[in-house]
Scaffold this active site. Sequence first.
Site, short mmCIF file in Angstrom:
data_model
loop_
_atom_site.label_atom_id
_atom_site.label_comp_id
_atom_site.label_asym_id
_atom_site.label_seq_id
_atom_site.Cartn_x
_atom_site.Cartn_y
_atom_site.Cartn_z
CB CYS A 116 -0.96 -0.02 1.19
SG CYS A 116 -2.06 -1.43 1.12
CG HIS A 257 -3.54 3.10 2.07
ND1 HIS A 257 -3.88 2.76 0.77
CD2 HIS A 257 -3.67 1.98 2.80
CE1 HIS A 257 -4.19 1.49 0.74
NE2 HIS A 257 -4.09 0.98 1.95
CG ASN A 287 -6.94 -1.28 0.64
OD1 ASN A 287 -6.21 -0.80 -0.21
ND2 ASN A 287 -6.48 -1.79 1.76
O1 UT7 Z 1 -4.10 -1.61 3.32
C1 UT7 Z 1 -3.73 -2.31 4.46
C2 UT7 Z 1 -4.52 -3.57 4.49
N1 UT7 Z 1 -5.59 -3.70 5.36
C3 UT7 Z 1 -6.11 -2.86 6.29
O2 UT7 Z 1 -5.70 -1.77 6.50
C4 UT7 Z 1 -7.28 -3.39 7.05
C5 UT7 Z 1 -7.26 -2.95 8.48
N2 UT7 Z 1 -8.29 -3.58 9.26
C6 UT7 Z 1 -9.62 -3.29 9.14
O3 UT7 Z 1 -10.00 -2.50 8.31
C7 UT7 Z 1 -10.57 -3.89 10.12
O4 UT7 Z 1 -9.84 -4.53 11.13
C8 UT7 Z 1 -11.55 -4.92 9.47
C9 UT7 Z 1 -12.54 -4.19 8.58
C10 UT7 Z 1 -10.78 -5.97 8.68
C11 UT7 Z 1 -12.34 -5.62 10.56
O5 UT7 Z 1 -13.04 -4.65 11.35
P1 UT7 Z 1 -12.97 -4.70 12.94
O6 UT7 Z 1 -13.88 -3.66 13.42
O7 UT7 Z 1 -11.53 -4.63 13.33
O8 UT7 Z 1 -13.58 -6.10 13.26
P2 UT7 Z 1 -12.91 -7.33 14.02
O9 UT7 Z 1 -11.85 -7.94 13.18
O10 UT7 Z 1 -12.59 -6.91 15.43
O11 UT7 Z 1 -14.13 -8.30 14.08
C12 UT7 Z 1 -15.31 -8.01 14.83
C13 UT7 Z 1 -16.38 -9.01 14.44
C14 UT7 Z 1 -15.86 -10.47 14.40
O12 UT7 Z 1 -16.89 -11.31 14.88
P3 UT7 Z 1 -16.78 -11.94 16.35
O13 UT7 Z 1 -15.51 -12.71 16.36
O14 UT7 Z 1 -16.77 -10.76 17.27
O15 UT7 Z 1 -18.02 -12.76 16.43
C15 UT7 Z 1 -15.69 -10.70 12.93
O16 UT7 Z 1 -15.81 -12.08 12.58
O17 UT7 Z 1 -16.85 -8.72 13.14
C16 UT7 Z 1 -16.85 -9.92 12.38
N3 UT7 Z 1 -16.69 -9.58 10.97
C17 UT7 Z 1 -17.74 -9.39 10.16
N4 UT7 Z 1 -19.06 -9.42 10.39
C18 UT7 Z 1 -19.87 -9.18 9.33
C19 UT7 Z 1 -15.55 -9.42 10.27
N5 UT7 Z 1 -15.84 -9.15 8.98
C20 UT7 Z 1 -17.19 -9.12 8.90
C21 UT7 Z 1 -18.08 -8.88 7.85
N6 UT7 Z 1 -19.41 -8.92 8.12
N7 UT7 Z 1 -17.67 -8.60 6.58
#
Ligand code: UT7
Length: 352
Positions: A116, A257, A287
């Site tokens: 990125c 980014h 992204n």
């Molecule tokens: O360019 C660099 C590359 N990537 C990034 O910069 C990404 C950086 N990270 C993020 O943007 C966020 O961490 C995510 C969008 C990937 C995830 O969001 P979050 O608020 O950090 O969620 P989390 O990983 O803490 O997950 C919370 C819950 C989990 O469920 P449980 O375990 O609490 O039951 C996940 O399984 O949200 C769940 N979850 C979803 N639920 C519905 C994760 N993805 C989804 C989804 N739909 N698409």
Amino acid sequence: MGSKAVRAAITSISHYVPPEILNNQFFETQLETSDHWIRTRTGILERRIARTGGTSDLIIPAAKKCLEQRGIASGEIDCIIVATVTPDYVFPSTASIVQAGIEASNAWGFDLSAACCGFIVAMSIASSFVESGSARRVLVCGADKMTSITNYEDRTSAVLFGDAAGVALVERSEDESVGVIDHLAHMDGRFTNQLYMPAGGSVKPASYETVANREHFLVQDGSTVFKAASKEMAEVTQEILQRNGLTQEDIRWFVPHQANRRIIDAVGERLGLEDDRVMCNIQHYGNTSSATIPLCLSEWMEKGELHKGDNVVLSSFGAGFTAASMYMRWAISPKLEPAKVENAFVYAEAAD
Ligand code: UT7
């Protein structure tokens, strides 16, 4: 820093996105997710997908437009740098395919892997070439076909990524008061497994097993990346401001980014920047890795909101972990008045 005799500047910028839109409702039919979750947790409403072709097919229309805007022939390009994690092939370079595609027969070039941060890193190299006199005109391409490495069975990453290309022409600036002023980057190589593609490289070449295990897709530890990105992008921006004697008040446009709207908001808040000085278009594209920053710059030019003399600070974070920033004084004025630009997709549609 700040006292270079020769400045390199972006003298033209353009972008291309494939026409097909994947909206959040698509994912509701495929995965256990919802439009509400995606909107509120990421800020993304839709993203673009190229069903066929490679990353070069995203770059070529953007590159042609970039040269046309500047009014120069492709034969006048000395060097093509493609920043990407989704090259057409492992080899030869995507740059060589772009070179043939735009008939830039006098250019050499190469691909650069900085995830990125790719656009900022490629811009810093292009600037050095131009400042040293070793190249006159460099085409800097930030492009990724992220959908080619996205696991559509993994709801935690499938919703995040899209395809796009941004292309900037970097030349020696006639006016020393504008152009690239400073850039910096940091890397902490201990976090390989937090954001990577497990197979397809020399450690784990493709095999029946790697394909069966779906190891040719991006894998990330979302919350670790989220926390690191929010912290590092703010810090790398503060560092570049400080060493150039600037405060956040001096920034006209902050170009972060685009990985998650909540990361962009957190970084903006840490820096004390209001929304009207922070470029954000993640809602339309998700992204797009190394394309996010040039895609913003190009759209803001089209909207007539980026002007000669504006202080612009770029900031990124990605796999590696790598963080990078760049400070430039914008060198060109928009051709169109804001009233004449109907929407951000004008050029993308015209290019098809
Ligand atoms: O360019 C660099 C590359 N990537 C990034 O910069 C990404 C950086 N990270 C993020 O943007 C966020 O961490 C995510 C969008 C990937 C995830 O969001 P979050 O608020 O950090 O969620 P989390 O990983 O803490 O997950 C919370 C819950 C989990 O469920 P449980 O375990 O609490 O039951 C996940 O399984 O949200 C769940 N979850 C979803 N639920 C519905 C994760 N993805 C989804 C989804 N739909 N698409």
